[in-house]
Motif scaffolding. Structure first.
Motif, short mmCIF file in Angstrom:
data_model
loop_
_atom_site.label_atom_id
_atom_site.label_comp_id
_atom_site.label_asym_id
_atom_site.label_seq_id
_atom_site.Cartn_x
_atom_site.Cartn_y
_atom_site.Cartn_z
N ARG A 45 0.86 -1.18 0.00
CA ARG A 45 0.00 0.00 0.00
C ARG A 45 0.90 1.23 0.00
O ARG A 45 1.72 1.40 0.91
N TYR A 46 0.79 2.05 -1.04
CA TYR A 46 1.65 3.23 -1.15
C TYR A 46 0.98 4.42 -0.48
O TYR A 46 -0.11 4.82 -0.87
N LEU A 47 1.62 5.00 0.53
CA LEU A 47 1.06 6.15 1.23
C LEU A 47 1.92 7.37 0.93
O LEU A 47 3.09 7.43 1.35
N PRO A 48 1.38 8.35 0.18
CA PRO A 48 2.16 9.54 -0.14
C PRO A 48 2.48 10.31 1.14
O PRO A 48 1.60 10.58 1.95
N ALA A 49 3.75 10.65 1.30
CA ALA A 49 4.19 11.28 2.56
C ALA A 49 3.57 12.67 2.73
O ALA A 49 3.42 13.16 3.84
N GLU A 50 3.21 13.30 1.61
CA GLU A 50 2.61 14.65 1.69
C GLU A 50 1.29 14.62 2.45
O GLU A 50 0.90 15.60 3.07
N ARG A 51 0.61 13.46 2.39
CA ARG A 51 -0.72 13.38 3.01
C ARG A 51 -0.75 12.41 4.19
O ARG A 51 -1.81 12.10 4.70
N ASN A 52 0.43 11.94 4.60
CA ASN A 52 0.47 10.99 5.73
C ASN A 52 1.51 11.44 6.75
O ASN A 52 2.45 10.73 7.08
N LEU A 53 1.26 12.67 7.24
CA LEU A 53 2.23 13.29 8.14
C LEU A 53 2.37 12.52 9.45
O LEU A 53 3.45 12.43 10.03
N GLU A 54 1.25 11.95 9.91
CA GLU A 54 1.30 11.23 11.18
C GLU A 54 2.23 10.00 11.09
O GLU A 54 3.01 9.73 12.00
N LEU A 55 2.13 9.31 9.96
CA LEU A 55 2.98 8.13 9.78
C LEU A 55 4.45 8.56 9.66
O LEU A 55 5.35 7.91 10.21
N ALA A 56 4.69 9.66 8.94
CA ALA A 56 6.07 10.17 8.81
C ALA A 56 6.62 10.54 10.19
O ALA A 56 7.77 10.25 10.52
N GLN A 57 5.78 11.15 11.00
CA GLN A 57 6.20 11.54 12.36
C GLN A 57 6.50 10.30 13.20
O GLN A 57 7.46 10.26 13.96
N GLN A 58 5.67 9.27 13.03
CA GLN A 58 5.91 8.03 13.79
C GLN A 58 7.24 7.40 13.36
O GLN A 58 8.03 6.96 14.19
N TYR A 59 7.50 7.41 12.05
CA TYR A 59 8.77 6.85 11.58
C TYR A 59 9.94 7.64 12.16
O TYR A 59 10.95 7.07 12.61
N LEU A 60 9.81 8.97 12.17
CA LEU A 60 10.87 9.82 12.71
C LEU A 60 11.19 9.45 14.17
O LEU A 60 12.35 9.24 14.54
N LEU A 61 10.13 9.32 14.97
CA LEU A 61 10.33 8.98 16.39
C LEU A 61 10.97 7.62 16.55
O LEU A 61 11.87 7.43 17.37
N LEU A 62 10.51 6.65 15.75
CA LEU A 62 11.02 5.29 15.89
C LEU A 62 12.46 5.19 15.40
O LEU A 62 13.28 4.45 15.97
N ASN A 63 12.79 5.91 14.35
CA ASN A 63 14.17 5.92 13.88
C ASN A 63 15.08 6.50 14.97
O ASN A 63 16.15 5.97 15.25
N GLN A 64 14.62 7.58 15.60
CA GLN A 64 15.43 8.20 16.66
C GLN A 64 15.53 7.30 17.88
O GLN A 64 16.56 7.24 18.54
N LEU A 65 14.46 6.54 18.15
CA LEU A 65 14.50 5.58 19.25
C LEU A 65 15.50 4.46 18.93
O LEU A 65 16.30 4.05 19.76
N ALA A 66 15.47 3.98 17.69
CA ALA A 66 16.35 2.86 17.30
C ALA A 66 17.81 3.28 17.23
O ALA A 66 18.69 2.51 17.62
#
Ligand SMILES: CC(C)(COP(=O)(O)OP(=O)(O)OC[C@H]1O[C@@H](n2cnc3c(N)ncnc32)[C@H](O)[C@@H]1OP(=O)(O)O)[C@@H](O)C(=O)NCCC(=O)NCCS
Length: 266
Positions: A45-66
């Motif tokens: 499922r392709y989610l355009p990052a322009e319209r999926n800010l919440e998912l991008a934010q979650q990835y950012l937090l998880l990358n920083q956690l990892a």
């Protein structure tokens, strides 16, 4: 990737063993048509990052956690991950991931979350991608190698160069895709330069990747080098940089030693 049928069977088995896990891609909407959104025959499922800010934010937090101190800065995520490419994600219900992730994100058991993610950046050399970030919060499931394989198939990668530390368990994951040819030191240096190396994987042949994923036909190492023996490891990189063919062979890392094979892998 040619002859991927065995790899498809492996990916299907992984997904059927972990119900609730699905494959998602997050990147600039511009790239959706350039990707294989049925890698190994599995739907993404392709989610355009322009319209999926919440998912991008979650990835950012998880990358920083990892990654702690070298987690991705926000501008790098937008400029160098999401604008030029797409991150491959395994999404799953929050109950499946490590408890610290649920706590950090304040998630209830059935909330969807990122269980594992892989980002490989496009390079100027056709077919060659650069592995940037692998993370998984689904330990012991095989999610880490599978998100890597599926993302590379989605990108239509034929070769992969990546950066790793000799002592990181990820060496075992990277070696699940096949022997890791030692390339040398990191161009321009690295935060962990003294224990870091660049490797290359050939991912053009799905049948060989499938064999490696199952650790079939292991290649015997010719040397085992302790991950603490930095002079010996540095010597390996000198030889690789001089053009010698050296690989890390499966399982890559074993009891504090990297497994090296000198010469063509056969
Ligand atoms: C590295 C990472 C992706 C591994 O994911 P994981 O889900 O924990 O991986 P698994 O539990 O499947 O274990 C992966 C392999 O490492 C081995 N392993 C796990 N912990 C280990 C340890 N402390 N020492 C040695 N080996 C270890 C496992 O046996 C397994 O190898 P195998 O498949 O050959 O049996 C995950 O820990 C992570 O996100 N780390 C933070 C980010 C990072 O360092 N990424 C890698 C650099 S890009």
């Amino acid at each position: 990737m040619r002859d991927a049928s065995a790899l498809t069977r492996g990916a299907e088995a992984f997904l059927s063993q972990h119900p609730g896990v699905s494959l998602v891609a997050l990147g600039s909407g511009a790239h959706a048509e350039s990707l294989d959104l049925a890698p190994l025959g599995l739907p993404v499922r392709y989610l355009p990052a322009e319209r999926n800010l919440e998912l991008a934010q979650q990835y950012l937090l998880l990358n920083q956690l990892a990654f702690g101190g070298i987690g991705v800065p926000r501008w790098v995520l937008s400029d160098l991950y999401l604008l030029p490419g797409a991150i491959g994600l395994l999404r799953c219900p929050a109950r499946m991931v490590r408890p610290e992730v649920r706590e950090r994100l304040g998630l209830a058991d059935e909330d969807p979350t990122i269980g594992a993610a892989y980002y490989a950046a496009p390079s100027v050399t056709p077919g060659l991608f650069i592995g940037v970030s692998l993370l998984s919060f689904l330990p012991g499931t095989g999610a880490a190698p599978w998100v890597k394989v599926l993302t590379l198939a989605m990108l239509r990668a034929r070769r992969l160069r990546g950066v790793a530390q000799w002592d990181n368990p990820s060496v075992r994951i990277h070696s699940r895709l096949g022997p890791l040819r030692l390339v040398g030191r990191v161009p321009g240096g690295h935060e962990y330069g003294e224990r870091t190396f660049v490797y290359e994987s050939d991912v053009s042949d799905g049948a060989r990747v499938a064999e490696a994923m199952e650790r079939r036909v292991p290649l015997p190492p010719t040397r085992r080098v302790a991950v603490t023996d930095l002079p010996a490891l540095s010597g390996l990189l000198d030889r690789a940089e001089a053009g010698e063919v050296l690989h890390l062979v499966a399982p890559g890392l074993d009891a504090g030693h990297v497994l090296v094979r000198e010469g063509e892998p056969g």
